[in-house]
Design a protein around this motif. Structure first.
Motif, PDB file in Angstrom:
ATOM      1  N   LEU A  54       0.763  -1.142  -0.134  1.00 49.61           N
ATOM      2  CA  LEU A  54       0.001   0.253  -0.016  1.00 49.61           C
ATOM      3  C   LEU A  54       0.909   1.245  -0.041  1.00 49.61           C
ATOM      4  O   LEU A  54       0.506   2.396  -0.561  1.00 49.61           O
ATOM      5  CB  LEU A  54      -0.824   0.027   1.383  1.00 49.61           C
ATOM      6  CG  LEU A  54      -1.986  -0.985   1.008  1.00 49.61           C
ATOM      7  CD1 LEU A  54      -2.725  -1.323   2.383  1.00 49.61           C
ATOM      8  CD2 LEU A  54      -2.963  -0.763   0.047  1.00 49.61           C
ATOM      9  N   ARG A  57       1.618   1.810  -3.439  1.00 49.80           N
ATOM     10  CA  ARG A  57       0.355   2.588  -4.101  1.00 49.80           C
ATOM     11  C   ARG A  57       0.278   4.000  -3.679  1.00 49.80           C
ATOM     12  O   ARG A  57      -0.174   5.007  -4.349  1.00 49.80           O
ATOM     13  CB  ARG A  57      -0.746   1.868  -3.498  1.00 49.80           C
ATOM     14  CG  ARG A  57      -2.327   2.318  -3.910  1.00 49.80           C
ATOM     15  CD  ARG A  57      -3.140   1.471  -2.837  1.00 49.80           C
ATOM     16  NE  ARG A  57      -4.502   2.063  -2.786  1.00 49.80           N
ATOM     17  CZ  ARG A  57      -5.474   1.679  -3.730  1.00 49.80           C
ATOM     18  NH1 ARG A  57      -5.259   0.798  -4.442  1.00 49.80           N
ATOM     19  NH2 ARG A  57      -6.692   2.252  -3.611  1.00 49.80           N
ATOM     20  N   ARG A  58       0.782   4.398  -2.418  1.00 47.59           N
ATOM     21  CA  ARG A  58       0.669   5.816  -1.959  1.00 47.59           C
ATOM     22  C   ARG A  58       1.670   6.860  -2.911  1.00 47.59           C
ATOM     23  O   ARG A  58       1.477   7.777  -3.237  1.00 47.59           O
ATOM     24  CB  ARG A  58       0.953   5.871  -0.399  1.00 47.59           C
ATOM     25  CG  ARG A  58      -0.123   5.409   0.447  1.00 47.59           C
ATOM     26  CD  ARG A  58       0.320   5.731   1.819  1.00 47.59           C
ATOM     27  NE  ARG A  58      -0.764   4.658   2.386  1.00 47.59           N
ATOM     28  CZ  ARG A  58      -1.982   4.739   2.766  1.00 47.59           C
ATOM     29  NH1 ARG A  58      -2.674   5.917   2.290  1.00 47.59           N
ATOM     30  NH2 ARG A  58      -2.709   3.889   3.664  1.00 47.59           N
ATOM     31  N   GLN A  60       2.575   6.045  -5.700  1.00 49.42           N
ATOM     32  CA  GLN A  60       2.131   6.144  -7.189  1.00 49.42           C
ATOM     33  C   GLN A  60       1.296   7.115  -7.173  1.00 49.42           C
ATOM     34  O   GLN A  60       1.151   8.016  -8.246  1.00 49.42           O
ATOM     35  CB  GLN A  60       1.651   4.869  -7.550  1.00 49.42           C
ATOM     36  CG  GLN A  60       1.008   4.848  -9.114  1.00 49.42           C
ATOM     37  CD  GLN A  60       0.877   3.500  -9.722  1.00 49.42           C
ATOM     38  OE1 GLN A  60      -0.024   2.696  -8.780  1.00 49.42           O
ATOM     39  NE2 GLN A  60       1.120   3.117 -10.707  1.00 49.42           N
ATOM     40  N   ARG A  61       0.406   7.387  -6.062  1.00 49.18           N
ATOM     41  CA  ARG A  61      -0.760   8.338  -6.137  1.00 49.18           C
ATOM     42  C   ARG A  61       0.014   9.831  -6.079  1.00 49.18           C
ATOM     43  O   ARG A  61      -0.653  10.881  -6.450  1.00 49.18           O
ATOM     44  CB  ARG A  61      -1.701   8.124  -5.036  1.00 49.18           C
ATOM     45  CG  ARG A  61      -2.608   6.969  -5.332  1.00 49.18           C
ATOM     46  CD  ARG A  61      -3.425   6.934  -4.314  1.00 49.18           C
ATOM     47  NE  ARG A  61      -4.519   5.903  -4.934  1.00 49.18           N
ATOM     48  CZ  ARG A  61      -5.625   5.612  -4.414  1.00 49.18           C
ATOM     49  NH1 ARG A  61      -5.898   5.844  -3.024  1.00 49.18           N
ATOM     50  NH2 ARG A  61      -6.461   4.684  -4.746  1.00 49.18           N
ATOM     51  N   PHE A 109      -3.795  -3.720  -6.715  1.00 51.62           N
ATOM     52  CA  PHE A 109      -3.522  -2.543  -5.749  1.00 51.62           C
ATOM     53  C   PHE A 109      -2.897  -1.258  -6.404  1.00 51.62           C
ATOM     54  O   PHE A 109      -2.478  -0.254  -6.157  1.00 51.62           O
ATOM     55  CB  PHE A 109      -2.773  -2.968  -4.580  1.00 51.62           C
ATOM     56  CG  PHE A 109      -3.538  -3.887  -3.859  1.00 51.62           C
ATOM     57  CD1 PHE A 109      -4.356  -3.421  -2.853  1.00 51.62           C
ATOM     58  CD2 PHE A 109      -3.252  -5.246  -3.891  1.00 51.62           C
ATOM     59  CE1 PHE A 109      -5.070  -3.891  -1.900  1.00 51.62           C
ATOM     60  CE2 PHE A 109      -4.166  -5.964  -3.172  1.00 51.62           C
ATOM     61  CZ  PHE A 109      -4.967  -5.377  -2.015  1.00 51.62           C
ATOM     62  N   LEU A 110      -2.238  -1.570  -7.569  1.00 54.79           N
ATOM     63  CA  LEU A 110      -1.531  -0.506  -8.354  1.00 54.79           C
ATOM     64  C   LEU A 110      -2.055  -0.492  -9.880  1.00 54.79           C
ATOM     65  O   LEU A 110      -2.604  -1.090 -10.202  1.00 54.79           O
ATOM     66  CB  LEU A 110       0.080  -1.122  -8.439  1.00 54.79           C
ATOM     67  CG  LEU A 110       0.734  -1.297  -7.165  1.00 54.79           C
ATOM     68  CD1 LEU A 110       2.036  -1.751  -7.241  1.00 54.79           C
ATOM     69  CD2 LEU A 110       1.103   0.081  -6.383  1.00 54.79           C
ATOM     70  N   ASP A 111      -1.620   0.910 -10.428  1.00 58.91           N
ATOM     71  CA  ASP A 111      -1.977   0.974 -11.823  1.00 58.91           C
ATOM     72  C   ASP A 111      -0.774   0.565 -12.621  1.00 58.91           C
ATOM     73  O   ASP A 111       0.375   0.955 -12.900  1.00 58.91           O
ATOM     74  CB  ASP A 111      -2.230   2.611 -11.673  1.00 58.91           C
ATOM     75  CG  ASP A 111      -2.755   3.005 -13.108  1.00 58.91           C
ATOM     76  OD1 ASP A 111      -2.986   2.163 -13.983  1.00 58.91           O
ATOM     77  OD2 ASP A 111      -2.712   4.271 -13.378  1.00 58.91           O
ATOM     78  N   ASP A 275      -7.537   4.950   2.638  1.00 61.92           N
ATOM     79  CA  ASP A 275      -6.938   6.114   2.135  1.00 61.92           C
ATOM     80  C   ASP A 275      -7.793   7.487   2.722  1.00 61.92           C
ATOM     81  O   ASP A 275      -7.713   8.543   2.247  1.00 61.92           O
ATOM     82  CB  ASP A 275      -7.496   5.985   0.685  1.00 61.92           C
ATOM     83  CG  ASP A 275      -6.587   5.083  -0.029  1.00 61.92           C
ATOM     84  OD1 ASP A 275      -5.367   4.875   0.246  1.00 61.92           O
ATOM     85  OD2 ASP A 275      -6.963   4.449  -0.837  1.00 61.92           O
TER      86      ASP A 275
END
Length: 427
Positions: A54, A57-58, A60-61, A109-111, A275
């Motif tokens: 995660l 993921r953060r 990536q965002r 979980f990821l793009d 999130d």
RNA sequence: GGGGGGUUUCCCGAGCGGUCAAAGGGGUCAGACUGUAAAUCUGAUGGCUUAGCCUUCGCAGGUUCGAAUCCUGCACCCCCCA
């Protein structure tokens, strides 16, 4: 760019970093590439894996590019970090299967779409399996002073034990992980590795190796291990880890685990796994302090987290099951509905005839496995702890008949607050 | 090799011829309270065809009307002397 370090910091996700100021500068100047590695020790991820996942993921965002590395090669060796004993090696077939399953889960979980920040899925087996022993020892091994290796916690703690050794195989694990970092840097320009705090030694090994081999500066960041306020491991149930695979841990069980998180731990979990924005988490925390009985934080955590892992559908099932299990009398349902709601509940078959003839509750509880013996069943029922279809059984000499079925052929038995078992009656 | 102590129901630990399915604590289970929490309190805790019967106190025998308790042998553990 937005400051990801600040974001991670308030969430409590930073355990250690190398040169924080420098790292923060690199990350705010522009998009960077980072990675986290996961060894294929099972055919599913569990919540422990989610901390770093995660976190990717953060990142990536916030505009960075994450690489998820699955350790097809390192998994063959076994990481001694955080392990008190030498582990058994997994077979090649098992590993291949695990790699595939874990990768499939990670995709959610990821793009992985197109664009600058698209995630990359890597497997170190791809670049390790043809690496010859001699070349590896000359090019990589030469850069590792054994005294430094011996000083790492993961190695030292094992050597200090008299009851558990450390094989050369596991000892050399850190070389592989160190090389992964160097390789990903060369291939993708990856300059940051993240992981759980027990990975610190392996991460710094990679940073050292990159400096020695190529004179470049890489960075490392670790997140805390997932523990409860009392120090014990979180994300563990009586039956083992909390898995992401619904076949291993049903959405209902997953949901229930988080609904039951203690007050002292719930804010931490909200910060780690959801999130939700800072203000919202703080508001939930304040509400909890004011009226802990509402358990709004736990509800919200269970909801958000179950949705993240199992999707809207999984969440709906989990909630429906929870409503029924912790709700009123169960009646007028179909076998199919019950089967779905009580998917986790152990069931036992009996002949329908035994029911039509009149079945003693004590026998039913013993047969359903809710009591060790009939005496045990009788005891529970006498003390008011026996329920049929969520309705308390008044006495141990109660006889059950077909009218006590919750659906066409199923009866729901319960002992205490939450121990359920089904009896399915065969015609 | 010699001397002493021990082995009890899930765990620790009492018991030293009948009133022992075996005190007490822990754990576990259930109930109350409550928030599907924690703490607390209450009850239960070998099995069964449950006013009774059966099995259990390291193992195998023996003494006795009767043994977890006494005797003999065996196994394992601990301590002291050599």
């Amino acid at each position: 760019m937005q400051d990801i370090i600040a974001e991670l910091a308030w969430r409590g996700l930073i355990h250690q970093t190398t040169d924080e100021q420098q790292l923060r500068r690199r990350l705010t100047e522009g998009p960077r590439v980072l990675y986290a590695g996961f060894d294929p020790t099972a055919d599913s991820l569990h919540v422990g894996h989610l901390m770093p996942l995660l976190m990717l993921r953060r990142f990536q965002r916030f505009g960075h590019r994450p690489i998820v590395l699955v350790g097809g090669a390192t998994g063959m060796i076994g990481d001694p970090s955080g392990k008190s004993e030498e582990r058994n090696l997994l077979s090649v077939e098992t590993l291949a299967h695990n790699v595939e399953s874990m990768q499939a889960q990670m995709r959610a979980f990821l793009d992985f779409g197109s664009g600058a920040g698209q995630a990359v899925l890597a497997n170190n087996y791809d670049w390790m399996h043809r690496f010859g022993v001699l070349d590896f020892l000359r090019d990589i091994g030469k850069n590792f002073p054994v005294n430094v290796m011996l000083a790492k916690d993961s190695v030292r703690s094992r050597l200090e034990r008299t009851d558990a050794g450390l094989s050369f195989t596991e000892f050399s694990y850190m070389l592989l992980q160190a090389y992964d970092f160097v390789h990903l840097h060369k291939e993708f320009g990856c300059e940051l590795q993240i992981g759980a705090s027990d990975q610190w030694g392996n991460i710094t090994a990679g940073i050292d190796l990159a400096r020695r081999m190529h004179g470049v500066q890489l960075y490392g960041l670790t997140c805390p291990l997932l523990t409860k306020s009392d120090g014990s491991k979180m994300g563990k149930t009586e039956s083992g880890a909390l898995w992401l695979a619904p076949e291993r841990t049903s959405p209902y069980k997953f949901y229930q685990y988080w609904i039951n998180v203690e007050d002292a731990d719930v804010v931490k979990c909200l910060r780690y796994f959801t999130d939700l924005a800072r203000e919202e988490i703080e508001a939930l925390d304040a509400a909890r302090a004011a009226d802990p009985g509402r358990r709004e934080s736990q509800r919200r955590l269970a909801e958000e987290f179950t949705r993240l892992v199992h999707g809207e559908g999984g969440l709906a099932k989990a909630r429906r099951a929870s409503d029924i299990l912790f709700g009123a009398e169960i009646a007028a349902l179909s076998d199919a509905e019950l089967g779905e709601i009580f998917a986790d509940v152990p069931s036992h078959e009996m002949e329908m005839q035994s029911l039509t003839a009149g079945l003693n509750v004590v026998d039913a509880f013993a047969a359903a496995g809710l009591a060790k013996s009939k005496g045990d069943a009788r005891r529970t029922i006498t003390q008011g702890g026996g329920y049929v279809n969520n309705r308390r059984v008044a006495a141990a000499d109660t006889t059950l008949t077909a009218s006590d079925l919750a659906s066409e052929s199923v009866m729901v038995l319960r002992s205490g607050k939450k121990n359920y078992a089904l009896l399915r009656f065969r015609r």
